[in-house]
Design an enzyme around this catalytic site. Structure first.
Site, PDB file in Angstrom:
ATOM      1  N   TRP A 101      11.973 -13.852 -28.776  1.00  0.00           N
ATOM      2  CA  TRP A 101      13.136 -14.732 -28.909  1.00  0.00           C
ATOM      3  C   TRP A 101      12.764 -16.173 -28.588  1.00  0.00           C
ATOM      4  CZ3 TRP A 101      16.257 -12.655 -31.983  1.00  0.00           C
ATOM      5  CH2 TRP A 101      16.591 -11.291 -31.920  1.00  0.00           C
ATOM      6  N   ASP A 172      18.229 -19.479 -22.663  1.00  0.00           N
ATOM      7  CA  ASP A 172      18.804 -18.407 -23.467  1.00  0.00           C
ATOM      8  C   ASP A 172      18.995 -17.224 -22.525  1.00  0.00           C
ATOM      9  OD1 ASP A 172      19.377 -16.274 -25.110  1.00  0.00           O
ATOM     10  OD2 ASP A 172      17.579 -16.451 -26.361  1.00  0.00           O
ATOM     11  N   LYS A 196      25.342  -8.287 -25.584  1.00  0.00           N
ATOM     12  CA  LYS A 196      24.586  -7.502 -24.607  1.00  0.00           C
ATOM     13  C   LYS A 196      25.385  -7.305 -23.326  1.00  0.00           C
ATOM     14  CE  LYS A 196      20.863  -8.632 -27.310  1.00  0.00           C
ATOM     15  NZ  LYS A 196      20.266  -9.775 -27.960  1.00  0.00           N
TER      16      LYS A 196
HETATM   17  C1  PLP Z   1      19.570 -10.506 -28.842  1.00  0.00           C
HETATM   18  C2  PLP Z   1      18.949 -11.769 -28.443  1.00  0.00           C
HETATM   19  C3  PLP Z   1      18.957 -12.891 -29.289  1.00  0.00           C
HETATM   20  C4  PLP Z   1      19.532 -12.868 -30.689  1.00  0.00           C
HETATM   21  O1  PLP Z   1      20.886 -12.909 -30.649  1.00  0.00           O
HETATM   22  P1  PLP Z   1      21.776 -13.027 -31.975  1.00  0.00           P
HETATM   23  O2  PLP Z   1      23.150 -13.134 -31.387  1.00  0.00           O
HETATM   24  O3  PLP Z   1      21.535 -11.806 -32.780  1.00  0.00           O
HETATM   25  O4  PLP Z   1      21.366 -14.248 -32.688  1.00  0.00           O
HETATM   26  C5  PLP Z   1      18.405 -14.061 -28.812  1.00  0.00           C
HETATM   27  N1  PLP Z   1      17.856 -14.126 -27.587  1.00  0.00           N
HETATM   28  C6  PLP Z   1      17.813 -13.066 -26.761  1.00  0.00           C
HETATM   29  C7  PLP Z   1      17.192 -13.200 -25.413  1.00  0.00           C
HETATM   30  C8  PLP Z   1      18.364 -11.862 -27.167  1.00  0.00           C
HETATM   31  O5  PLP Z   1      18.337 -10.800 -26.340  1.00  0.00           O
END
Ligand code: PLP
Length: 360
Positions: A101, A172, A196
């Site tokens: 990511w 993030d 999540k």
């Molecule tokens: C799942 C995830 C993403 C991607 O998220 P989307 O909402 O599908 O764009 C980005 N960063 C992390 C750390 C993730 O776990």
């Protein structure tokens, strides 16, 4: 019977939040309509929208000097929006690479301006640890420094965040937001896709220092400017109303369960249970992650062979456990044990691990 859901995302949601949605699906607050049928400009929706934002502020202790935004496009859209808004011409941004990511975030930054790798723990396309602060080469003049707090695929997590001085720290937190209390004031911007730890997919939470909102670039489309959403209380255009409604339900459930201090205790107990089960049989179960980088949210481990892993997953499925297959890029087993995953489910997985290994 509910499945024991170890999905990485979209993931399990608190049962009480879903039951509330089920009760209210056809008639929310005695209005004779579903929340999905309400105008986003009406009183009923607006109250729920504001409750969701207020709960984010309350649970995370967000200072008044920060905007709380509910956006769309997922964390992936934030990979682009962060540099679009904050990477001014002539400046460079730092990225700490700890997994797939952060690599994607870095790639988007590169499209838009000058970016630097301030640190990386990649070895043979794998990331099994978080860099030590001494390994980072941070640029004191950077527009911002970007980290991924929890690496969903590789099962690593920052145990503490680097001190970036005056450079805004952008994180993030998609896969560990609200797993425990944090000091929001240490960050310039935090973003997280909801699916999540917060709710259904379709809602993205952004918490941003108002000074950064104000300083953001204006030579980009209005829809991508943080100020547009800040100035309009995230109601510039139609928000994902049902997603925000469910986010409100989830945050309410988190509050009832003792807030983020309650979540931390619950999450640490689950992670300890699972890692102890792995460490108790090091010849059979193996966690590839350095001990001081282990995630409390995504626990990854392997068995001696892929054939045994397939058998293990088949037995898990017979026991109504889902989502345990590791990410396609790394293989193995991954148990995502977010806030809504119960201790009983983790105990069920530990029991399976104990029984499966016996006699092999
Ligand atoms: C799942 C995830 C993403 C991607 O998220 P989307 O909402 O599908 O764009 C980005 N960063 C992390 C750390 C993730 O776990």
């Amino acid at each position: 019977m509910r499945a024991m859901n170890f999905n990485a995302g979209p993931a399990a949601l608190p049962l009480s939040a879903l039951e509330r949605a089920a009760r209210e699906l056809l008639d929310v607050e005695s209005t004779g309509m579903s929340i999905m049928e309400h105008s986003h400009r009406g009183k009923t929706y607006e109250a729920i929208h504001n409750q969701a934002i207020a709960l984010v502020r309350e649970l995370l202790g967000v200072p008044d000097s920060y905007d709380v935004l509910l956006l769309q496009g997922g964390a992936s859209q934030q990979f682009a929006m962060v540099p679009m808004n904050l990477l001014e011409a002539g400046k460079s941004a730092d990225y700490v690479l700890t997994g797939a990511w952060s690599q994607k975030a870095y790639k988007e930054g590169k499209v838009l301006g000058k970016v630097r790798v301030a640190g990386s723990t990649e070895v043979d396309k794998k990331f099994t640890r978080i860099p030590k602060p001494s390994e980072l080469e941070l640029d004191a003049d950077a527009a911002y420094a970007h980290v991924t707090s929890n690496n969903t695929i590789f099962g690593t997590q920052f145990q503490s965040f680097p001190d970036t001085g005056k450079v805004p720290l952008v994180a993030d937190m998609s896969s560990d937001i609200m797993w425990k209390p944090i000091d929001v004031a240490k960050f310039g911007l935090i973003y997280a896709g909801a699916q999540k730890n917060l709710g259904p997919s379709g809602v993205t939470l952004v918490i941003i220092d108002k000074a950064l909102t104000a300083a953001g670039r204006k030579d980009i489309p209005v829809i991508f400017q943080y100020r547009t959403h800040a100035e309009n209380n995230s109601l510039y255009n139609t928000p994902p109303t049902f997603g925000v409604y469910l986010l409100r339900n989830v945050l309410d459930a988190v509050k009832q369960a003792g807030g983020l201090a309650g979540m931390e205790k619950h999450n640490r107990e689950k992670a300890a249970l699972l890692y102890s089960a792995i460490d108790a049989r090091p010849d059979f179960y193996r966690c590839p992650v350095d001990k001081d980088s282990r995630s409390t949210m995504n626990v990854v481990f392997t068995l001696p062979t892929e054939a045994l892993e397939a058998e293990f997953l088949a037995e898990a499925s017979r026991r109504k456990m889902v989502g345990l297959k590791g990410h396609r890029s790394v293989g193995g087993i991954r148990a995502s044990i977010y806030n809504a995953c119960s201790k009983e489910w983790v105990q069920g997985l530990v029991d399976l691990m104990t029984e499966f290994q016996k006699g092999r």
